[in-house]
Design a protein around this motif. Structure first.
Motif, PDB file in Angstrom:
ATOM      1  N   GLN A  86       6.074 -10.109  -1.103  1.00  0.00           N
ATOM      2  CA  GLN A  86       4.807  -9.556  -0.666  1.00  0.00           C
ATOM      3  C   GLN A  86       4.786  -8.038  -0.850  1.00  0.00           C
ATOM      4  N   HIS A  87       3.556  -7.500  -0.945  1.00  0.00           N
ATOM      5  CA  HIS A  87       3.384  -6.067  -1.135  1.00  0.00           C
ATOM      6  C   HIS A  87       3.291  -5.379   0.231  1.00  0.00           C
ATOM      7  N   LEU A  88       4.231  -4.478   0.482  1.00  0.00           N
ATOM      8  CA  LEU A  88       4.282  -3.707   1.721  1.00  0.00           C
ATOM      9  C   LEU A  88       3.942  -2.255   1.409  1.00  0.00           C
ATOM     10  N   LEU A  89       2.924  -1.719   2.071  1.00  0.00           N
ATOM     11  CA  LEU A  89       2.546  -0.319   1.930  1.00  0.00           C
ATOM     12  C   LEU A  89       3.003   0.423   3.178  1.00  0.00           C
ATOM     13  N   VAL A  90       3.850   1.437   2.989  1.00  0.00           N
ATOM     14  CA  VAL A  90       4.384   2.201   4.120  1.00  0.00           C
ATOM     15  C   VAL A  90       3.772   3.591   4.107  1.00  0.00           C
ATOM     16  N   LEU A  91       3.001   3.920   5.147  1.00  0.00           N
ATOM     17  CA  LEU A  91       2.442   5.256   5.287  1.00  0.00           C
ATOM     18  C   LEU A  91       3.471   6.170   5.955  1.00  0.00           C
ATOM     19  N   GLY A  92       3.372   7.473   5.687  1.00  0.00           N
ATOM     20  CA  GLY A  92       4.365   8.389   6.246  1.00  0.00           C
ATOM     21  C   GLY A  92       5.762   7.983   5.847  1.00  0.00           C
ATOM     22  N   ALA A  93       5.935   7.585   4.585  1.00  0.00           N
ATOM     23  CA  ALA A  93       7.159   6.911   4.161  1.00  0.00           C
ATOM     24  C   ALA A  93       8.384   7.805   4.123  1.00  0.00           C
ATOM     25  N   ILE A 115       5.622  -0.094  -1.552  1.00  0.00           N
ATOM     26  CA  ILE A 115       4.894   1.070  -2.048  1.00  0.00           C
ATOM     27  C   ILE A 115       4.876   2.099  -0.929  1.00  0.00           C
ATOM     28  N   ALA A 116       5.460   3.256  -1.185  1.00  0.00           N
ATOM     29  CA  ALA A 116       5.533   4.318  -0.191  1.00  0.00           C
ATOM     30  C   ALA A 116       4.377   5.291  -0.389  1.00  0.00           C
ATOM     31  N   VAL A 117       3.854   5.795   0.723  1.00  0.00           N
ATOM     32  CA  VAL A 117       2.799   6.805   0.685  1.00  0.00           C
ATOM     33  C   VAL A 117       3.263   8.012   1.485  1.00  0.00           C
ATOM     34  N   VAL A 133       0.772  -6.183   3.669  1.00  0.00           N
ATOM     35  CA  VAL A 133       1.094  -5.585   4.966  1.00  0.00           C
ATOM     36  C   VAL A 133       1.108  -4.059   4.834  1.00  0.00           C
ATOM     37  N   ILE A 134       0.401  -3.386   5.732  1.00  0.00           N
ATOM     38  CA  ILE A 134       0.470  -1.929   5.848  1.00  0.00           C
ATOM     39  C   ILE A 134       1.294  -1.600   7.087  1.00  0.00           C
ATOM     40  N   TYR A 135       2.269  -0.708   6.920  1.00  0.00           N
ATOM     41  CA  TYR A 135       3.072  -0.211   8.043  1.00  0.00           C
ATOM     42  C   TYR A 135       2.562   1.197   8.315  1.00  0.00           C
ATOM     43  N   ASP A 136       1.908   1.381   9.491  1.00  0.00           N
ATOM     44  CA  ASP A 136       1.160   2.611   9.717  1.00  0.00           C
ATOM     45  C   ASP A 136       1.626   3.404  10.938  1.00  0.00           C
ATOM     46  N   VAL A 159       0.966   6.606  10.957  1.00  0.00           N
ATOM     47  CA  VAL A 159       0.200   7.831  10.716  1.00  0.00           C
ATOM     48  C   VAL A 159      -1.189   7.792  11.331  1.00  0.00           C
ATOM     49  N   GLY A 160      -1.959   6.729  11.024  1.00  0.00           N
ATOM     50  CA  GLY A 160      -3.336   6.636  11.497  1.00  0.00           C
ATOM     51  C   GLY A 160      -4.269   7.541  10.716  1.00  0.00           C
ATOM     52  N   GLY A 161      -5.441   7.837  11.304  1.00  0.00           N
ATOM     53  CA  GLY A 161      -6.384   8.769  10.715  1.00  0.00           C
ATOM     54  C   GLY A 161      -6.940   8.325   9.379  1.00  0.00           C
ATOM     55  N   GLN A 162      -7.332   9.304   8.563  1.00  0.00           N
ATOM     56  CA  GLN A 162      -7.992   9.024   7.293  1.00  0.00           C
ATOM     57  C   GLN A 162      -7.068   8.329   6.298  1.00  0.00           C
ATOM     58  N   THR A 163      -5.779   8.657   6.349  1.00  0.00           N
ATOM     59  CA  THR A 163      -4.846   7.994   5.432  1.00  0.00           C
ATOM     60  C   THR A 163      -4.831   6.495   5.683  1.00  0.00           C
ATOM     61  N   ALA A 164      -4.802   6.105   6.938  1.00  0.00           N
ATOM     62  CA  ALA A 164      -4.838   4.679   7.265  1.00  0.00           C
ATOM     63  C   ALA A 164      -6.171   4.060   6.860  1.00  0.00           C
TER      64      ALA A 164
END
Length: 330
Positions: free
Chosen positions: A148-155, A175-177, A218-221, A223-228
């Motif tokens: 599965q594709h996992l997107l990690v914010l504040g990676a 996928i890191a952000v 799945v998004i791992y967040d 951070v929140g805010g506009q990025t999320a």
């Protein structure tokens, strides 16, 4: 009894005025605790929330600082699975106002492990919170499945870096952000398959490209805010966003109508100990085993001197890449 130094919040405000170094005495640990001589302690954004009065789990000062620490056991109650001299890391008993930025710290026994072979004091100190939270999100709350594709914010932050590594260990395509070239490069070095700079790249277009149009499962967040908000535009049907934190200052904006029409789910994640002691012990054992195999490890960033704790806390609103750690003893 044991006597030593400890950083404590004595009033809410800026770190330099809120945190004070004091002499304290630690009694013998109670059942469910072990007392350690601290060698290093993990740091993070919650420290800044604590000194400013925005941490929801603590009331008014005074209270200790530091949620996780590594060191040697100096005292343990009868029946403990730990012995004096054991090299351990764990979550401090910060909810009872004792922290880890100190010469000694009480660790919650249920959230403590012997440090895996080859792990440094700094890596051990920054291990418990990030990886226990990542486990809560990616195993207990979702769970994520291989492929599965996992997107990690504040990676490149302490929470995100742990999720990147655990996600990879669980077989996800990660996928890191992050917000700079330095931080995207950091995420790639620490296990991400791809890394995107949310300040310079079109996240929606790049995610569609990298997932072949499928979107994010799945998004791992943290951070929140506009990025999320931007990331949620790329959620696949039946996708999920894990709400970990709000480093941006605001939580992820949830739109119930959008969730309904696009069939995705938002889940809150707070890594509190499992009610069943055996289940909780098994979780920590699995994390320790993954660490011993080299599949996960703390992505240590800046290591601060003990005297620099107020300065360290002030940096946690926009920290450098990696897990911030405080070195307590040489």
């Amino acid at each position: 009894m044991f006597t030593g130094r400890a950083w404590r919040v004595v009033r809410f405000g800026e770190p330099g005025q809120a945190a004070e170094l004091q002499e304290l005495t630690w009694d013998e640990p109670s059942p469910g605790q072990v007392l350690v001589r601290v060698r290093a302690a993990g740091a993070g954004f919650p420290d800044l929330m604590m000194v400013s009065g925005h941490f929801p789990l603590l009331g008014a000062p005074p209270f200790g600082l530091g949620e996780e620490a590594a060191g040697e056991v100096v005292a343990a109650p009868a029946g403990s699975r730990f012995r004096v001299g054991d090299r351990v890391t764990g979550i401090t008993d910060f909810l009872t106002r004792w922290g880890g930025y100190a010469d000694f710290a009480y660790l919650r026994e249920e959230s403590t492990i012997r440090i895996p072979e080859g792990m440094t004091d700094e890596q051990a100190a920054g291990f418990p919170i990030g990886f226990r939270t990542a486990y809560a999100g990616l195993v207990e709350r979702v769970p994520i499945e291989p492929g599965q594709h996992l997107l990690v914010l504040g990676a490149a932050g302490s929470a995100g870096a742990a999720a990147v590594q655990l996600g990879k260990a669980l077989g996800a395509r990660v996928i890191a952000v992050a917000g700079s070239a330095e931080k995207t490069e950091f995420a790639l070095r620490h296990g991400a398959d791809h890394a995107l700079n949310h300040r310079t790249e079109d996240l929606t277009a790049r995610i569609a490209e990298l997932t072949g149009g499928h979107g994010i499962d799945v998004i791992y967040d943290p951070v929140g805010g506009q990025t999320a908000a931007t990331a949620m535009e790329s959620l696949a049907r039946n996708g999920r966003i894990l709400l970990i934190g709000l480093a941006s200052g605001t939580p992820a904006p949830l739109d119930a109508t959008d969730m309904l029409m696009r069939n995705y789910t938002a889940l809150g994640v707070l890594a509190i100990p499992n009610d069943d002691a055996e289940t909780e012990a098994a979780i920590w054992e699995r994390l320790a085993t993954l660490a011993a195999k080299g599949e996960i490890t703390t992505s240590v960033g800046t290591v601060y001197d003990f005297d620099d704790v107020p300065h360290m806390i002030a940096q946690q609103g926009a920290p450098n890449a990696g897990k911030s750690v405080v070195s307590v003893t040489a």
